[in-house]
Design an enzyme around this catalytic site. Structure first.
Site: not given
Length: 451
Positions: A152, A229, A232, A255, A409
């Site tokens: 991202h 990261d 998700q 999220k 993104c």
């Protein structure tokens, strides 16, 4: 649980041997909302009007919120609205207790060794910017930063800015033809002894899960700091940062069925303690005078100003909601839906799927078949051959089917795949087979119109 959240506990469904998906879905009020639908006939006349429930398949962008989260935030404002820390009155004491209890919840949720390793941020993007700025003094000219080639933008641009400040060099980890991380290329780059390796746990655009445990271990053997990261991942996987042994991990509340405007930066205490604060002012200080200022201790040192208190309370309720579910049943349900979605899309003509299989070419960094750890989790990307992704999204929206269309993104990944963009279907714990069937039927109508 906290006083602000106690009134909402009746909305939670206890974990049990039975997976009552209907009861889970019923906790999300927006999913019962009925919107106007354009009912066109075969000649394209859209004069007919109807109402239909929203078919929400954009969870990777932001998840819907269960009633318990909405109630927890409302209860804070109605019953204990006050600033946290320092104040002597009872309202502040209650708000502070609730706020810090959520920090303990988060630490337990992700397997951190201590709640002092949990820093509240505005979200994943904010966390990565905080981290990249905080590491500035530890980087020098020609230090290498390896970044997941499918990352991202929020896991690319802050490292580029760090490189501008320090003279460090950002290098993308190469991808296979189908958008997976090329493991051989990664190992080659590790021989350059990078200072930092930044990875995605799950790729937001394609929904592919990276073998981060192995990749982190290899990075650490090469002497690199590691960042993941997890935006998700936290809603779909059991995350244990201690088992991963990463130095830093970040994620967003919105999220994982929590509110927008709140996120988390986890870091090993000794690593967090070295970060230069990006924001200074109230709350993060120990002493202030015009002869000099000393900063406080973690976690306050990295949380300047009045925090997003209601959002933290909402995050706690979201964690409570997730912890109330049987994780095995949820995982089986979501993986079953993704398998069904992939199967149904594969049956349609004129559909290209991305990030799910072998493109048929050989080469060390060309094609890489999807491994068990690289199956799609939560999201699947596709295009109708020869058609613009935005046209597909608009026509689906006219049927009250919400999917994401664009570059997600992840412009470097789109460039690698030779795409201007693509459509992405993404699911959550509330999604069901009827959502997938409705999407497939809607997509068939779109194909009839466009192709």
């Amino acid at each position: 649980m906290t006083s602000a959240n106690q009134s909402t506990s009746t909305h939670l469904q206890p974990a049990s041997a039975e997976f009552d998906h209907h009861a889970i879905r019923a906790q999300f009020p927006l999913l019962a909302q009925r919107n106007t639908q354009q009912d066109g006939d075969s000649d394209g006349d859209n004069s007919g009007q109807g109402e239909q429930q929203v078919c929400y398949l954009d969870t990777a962008a932001t998840s819907q919120k269960p009633q318990c989260v909405i109630d927890a935030m409302t209860a804070y404002y109605q019953r204990s609205n006050a600033n946290v820390h320092r104040a002597a009155h009872q309202l502040s004491a209650a708000a502070t207790r609730d706020y810090e209890e959520v920090r303990e919840q988060v630490a337990s949720f992700v397997g951190a060794a201590s709640s002092r390793e949990i820093i509240f941020t505005q979200g994943t993007t904010s966390a990565i910017n905080m981290l990249s700025y905080g590491l500035t003094e530890q980087f020098a000219k020609d230090d290498v930063i390896l970044v997941d080639g499918a990352a991202h933008h929020a896991n690319i641009v802050p490292w580029q800015e760090l490189a501008k400040r320090t003279g460090a060099i950002v290098k993308p980890i190469p991808l296979t033809n189908n958008g997976l991380i090329c493991q051989q290329g990664y190992q080659t780059l590790l021989a350059q002894k990078p200072k930092l390796v930044a990875l995605a746990h799950i790729t937001n655009a394609l929904g592919t899960i990276n073998p981060v445990a192995d990749m982190l271990a290899q990075a650490q053997q090469a002497g690199a700091m590691t960042f993941v990261d997890g935006a998700q991942a936290v809603a779909h996987l059991t995350v244990d940062v201690s088992a991963l042994n990463c130095d830093f991990y970040a994620f967003s509340g919105h999220k994982m069925y929590g509110p927008t405007g709140i996120g988390v930066l986890y870091g090993k205490f000794e690593q967090l303690d070295k970060l230069t604060p990006m924001l200074t002012g109230g709350e993060m200080i120990k002493t202030v005078s015009f002869s000099g200022t000393t900063f406080g201790e973690l976690p306050n040192r990295l949380e300047a100003g009045t925090p997003a208190i209601a959002e933290v309370i909402g995050l706690g309720a979201a964690i409570e909601f997730l912890n109330s579910l049987d994780k095995t049943h949820v995982s089986n349900h979501e993986r079953g839906l993704m398998s069904y979605l992939q199967q149904q899309l594969s049956l349609l003509e004129d559909i290209n799927l991305y990030g799910i299989g072998d493109s048929g070419e050989d080469g060390s960094c060309g094609t890489q078949s999807v491994q068990p750890q690289s199956t799609n989790v939560g999201a699947l990307a596709f295009n109708i051959k020869g058609e613009h992704h935005q046209d597909v999204g608009i026509l689906l929206d006219q049927q009250n089917i919400a999917v994401r269309c664009g570059h997600h993104c992840a412009m470097p990944l789109m460039e690698h795949l030779a795409l201007a963009g693509c459509c992405r279907v993404s699911i959550g714990v509330y999604s069901n087979k009827a959502d997938i069937d409705r999407f497939i039927n809607g997509l068939k109508e779109v194909i009839d119109i466009l192709v």
